[in-house]
Write a protein that holds these residues in place. Sequence first.
Motif, mmCIF file in Angstrom:
data_model
loop_
_atom_site.group_PDB
_atom_site.id
_atom_site.type_symbol
_atom_site.label_atom_id
_atom_site.label_comp_id
_atom_site.label_asym_id
_atom_site.label_seq_id
_atom_site.Cartn_x
_atom_site.Cartn_y
_atom_site.Cartn_z
ATOM 1 N N ILE A 28 -29.695 -37.795 52.409
ATOM 2 C CA ILE A 28 -30.422 -38.751 53.798
ATOM 3 C C ILE A 28 -30.927 -39.105 53.851
ATOM 4 N N PHE A 29 -30.413 -40.034 54.569
ATOM 5 C CA PHE A 29 -30.926 -41.892 55.119
ATOM 6 C C PHE A 29 -30.961 -41.401 56.670
ATOM 7 N N SER A 30 -31.805 -43.149 57.041
ATOM 8 C CA SER A 30 -32.217 -43.090 58.620
ATOM 9 C C SER A 30 -31.830 -45.174 58.208
ATOM 10 N N PRO A 31 -31.006 -45.094 59.755
ATOM 11 C CA PRO A 31 -30.675 -44.222 60.951
ATOM 12 C C PRO A 31 -28.794 -44.069 60.422
ATOM 13 N N ASN A 32 -29.351 -42.766 61.349
ATOM 14 C CA ASN A 32 -28.079 -41.687 60.714
ATOM 15 C C ASN A 32 -27.438 -41.218 62.147
ATOM 16 N N VAL A 33 -26.233 -40.537 63.025
ATOM 17 C CA VAL A 33 -26.208 -40.302 63.752
ATOM 18 C C VAL A 33 -24.871 -38.494 63.389
ATOM 19 N N MET A 34 -25.978 -37.681 63.632
ATOM 20 C CA MET A 34 -25.154 -36.284 63.259
ATOM 21 C C MET A 34 -24.516 -35.782 64.615
ATOM 22 N N ALA A 35 -23.385 -35.494 64.636
ATOM 23 C CA ALA A 35 -22.075 -34.947 65.782
ATOM 24 C C ALA A 35 -21.395 -33.981 65.549
ATOM 25 N N TRP A 36 -21.453 -33.429 66.654
ATOM 26 C CA TRP A 36 -19.303 -32.372 66.671
ATOM 27 C C TRP A 36 -19.071 -32.769 66.988
ATOM 28 N N TYR A 37 -17.672 -32.682 66.129
ATOM 29 C CA TYR A 37 -16.527 -32.807 66.910
ATOM 30 C C TYR A 37 -15.839 -31.482 66.595
ATOM 31 N N ARG A 38 -14.268 -31.474 67.493
ATOM 32 C CA ARG A 38 -13.565 -30.308 67.402
ATOM 33 C C ARG A 38 -11.730 -30.763 67.367
ATOM 34 N N GLN A 39 -11.000 -29.783 66.968
ATOM 35 C CA GLN A 39 -9.910 -30.340 66.498
ATOM 36 C C GLN A 39 -9.277 -29.049 66.975
#
Length: 117
Positions: A28-39
Amino acid sequence: QVQLVESGGGLVQPGGSLRLSCAASGSIFSPNVMAWYRQAPGKERELVASSRGSDRTNYADSVKGRFTISRDSAKNTVSLQMNSLKTEDTDVYYCNYRFQLSNDVYWGQGNQVTVPS
């Protein structure tokens, strides 16, 4: 490599609430984005909500005011609180991690959320 393990999801009646959680481990490195997707079956995966930090969030118009993304950067976790669920929220939800400097992307295993009509 980054591993994403999701939990939560399930079946809930319209108007109900569910919470999805995702724990990231590995490199895990910064900067990062964590997100939720749906399908949904036969459809493209779509962004539900993303977080670049505690105060930098983004939501799909369809979930604004109903869903809340939160993350604990120290623990490398991200959650999605889903309220006032609708039948059209029925989908498989995926946790996503992206390292911004390389655009390396990782996905969770997916969790089914079902809101019956």
